[in-house]
Design an enzyme around this catalytic site. Structure first.
Site, PDB file in Angstrom:
ATOM      1  CB  ILE A 152      -0.962  -0.003   1.193  1.00 32.29           C
ATOM      2  CG1 ILE A 152      -1.886  -1.230   1.125  1.00 32.29           C
ATOM      3  CG2 ILE A 152      -1.785   1.278   1.218  1.00 32.29           C
ATOM      4  CD1 ILE A 152      -2.742  -1.286  -0.118  1.00 32.29           C
ATOM      5  CE1 TYR A 153       5.664   5.453   2.576  1.00 36.55           C
ATOM      6  CE2 TYR A 153       7.220   3.988   1.482  1.00 36.55           C
ATOM      7  CZ  TYR A 153       6.920   5.214   2.048  1.00 36.55           C
ATOM      8  OH  TYR A 153       7.879   6.192   2.088  1.00 36.55           O
ATOM      9  CB  ALA A 154       5.124   0.233  -2.888  1.00 33.91           C
ATOM     10  CB  SER A 156       0.680   5.780  -1.211  1.00 37.87           C
ATOM     11  OG  SER A 156       1.899   5.721  -0.493  1.00 37.87           O
ATOM     12  CE  LYS A 157       5.750   8.336   0.190  1.00 40.24           C
ATOM     13  NZ  LYS A 157       5.609   9.795   0.443  1.00 40.24           N
TER      14      LYS A 157
END
Length: 248
Positions: A152-154, A156-157
């Protein structure tokens, strides 16, 4: 632009805090923002201690009214906005994709993606009227490489990098540059939370050419460069600062 007016969101910790201090030492006028009044007051005291004009404005980038008020307060205080560093971010809930939920998705994307969109929207409103300005979004090497346990973090970036390039194309003719800085692993509280401690950090360090974790000051110097007039012909660019992690 001898004395730029600089706005930094998410400025109370980590890379963004180091960037605020670095800009202050160069004589910039600063508005720093975050969600905690006590930490904001402490940071402003430090910035003023090195001779900078600085103000703290409490804002949550997930809420447009807060962002609008933050940008307006910056212009009211200093008359313009030259450089904006959109650094507010969260690692969300680390773990594999099969463990994610609508709630964990929203908690990450609302800050990292919506917050960046809203910040750029109102920064551009001011910069377009000025006919000049520079925006620096904070991404990550996960934003163009991905990472197990960081789905999810990846994602978003990845979105932040796509936004950076798209908005750069939209506003270049108005004298506004939009770039992003993508750090590799850097010694911050976020990295501590993400890795769980020394063993996880040692593994990440082993993946780059320099075999070490970066320092916030090293990323701050890159942010200052790409935001400055020294990078006047650079826009729509993702500047990776990762100790050689992406070289292999």
């Amino acid at each position: 632009m001898n004395t730029p007016v600089v706005l930094i969101t998410g400025a109370l910790t980590g890379i963004a805090r180091a960037t605020a201090v670095a800009f202050a030492r160069q004589g910039a006028k600063l508005v720093v923002s975050g969600r905690h009044d006590d930490a904001g007051a402490a940071l402003v005291a430090e910035l003023r201690g090195v001779g900078a004009e600085a103000e703290f404005v409490r804002a949550d980038v997930r809420h447009e009214a807060d962002v609008r008020a933050l940008i307006d307060a910056t212009v009211t205080r200093f008359g313009r906005l030259d450089i904006a560093v959109n650094a507010a971010g969260t690692e969300g809930k680390p773990g594999p994709a099969v463990e994610q939920t609508p709630e964990s998705y929203a908690a990450t994307f609302d800050t990292n993606v919506l917050g960046t969109i809203l910040s750029m929207k109102h920064e551009i409103r001011v910069m377009q009227a000025q006919g000049a300005g520079s925006i620096v979004n904070i991404s990550s090497t996960f934003g163009h490489q991905g990472g197990a346990g960081a789905s999810i973090y990846a994602a978003s970036k990845h979105a932040v990098e796509g936004l950076t390039k798209s908005v750069a194309l939209e506003v270049g003719s108005f004298g506004i540059r939009v770039n992003a800085v993508a750090p590799g692993p850097v010694q911050t509280a976020m990295l501590d939370r993400f890795t769980g401690g020394a063993e996880g950090k040692a593994y990440l360090a082993s993946l780059n050419a320099q075999k070490r974790i970066g320092e916030p000051d090293e990323i701050a110097r890159a942010i200052i460069y790409i935001g400055s007039h020294g990078a006047s012909f650079v826009t729509g660019h993702i500047l990776t600062i990762d100790g050689g992690k992406s070289a292999g």
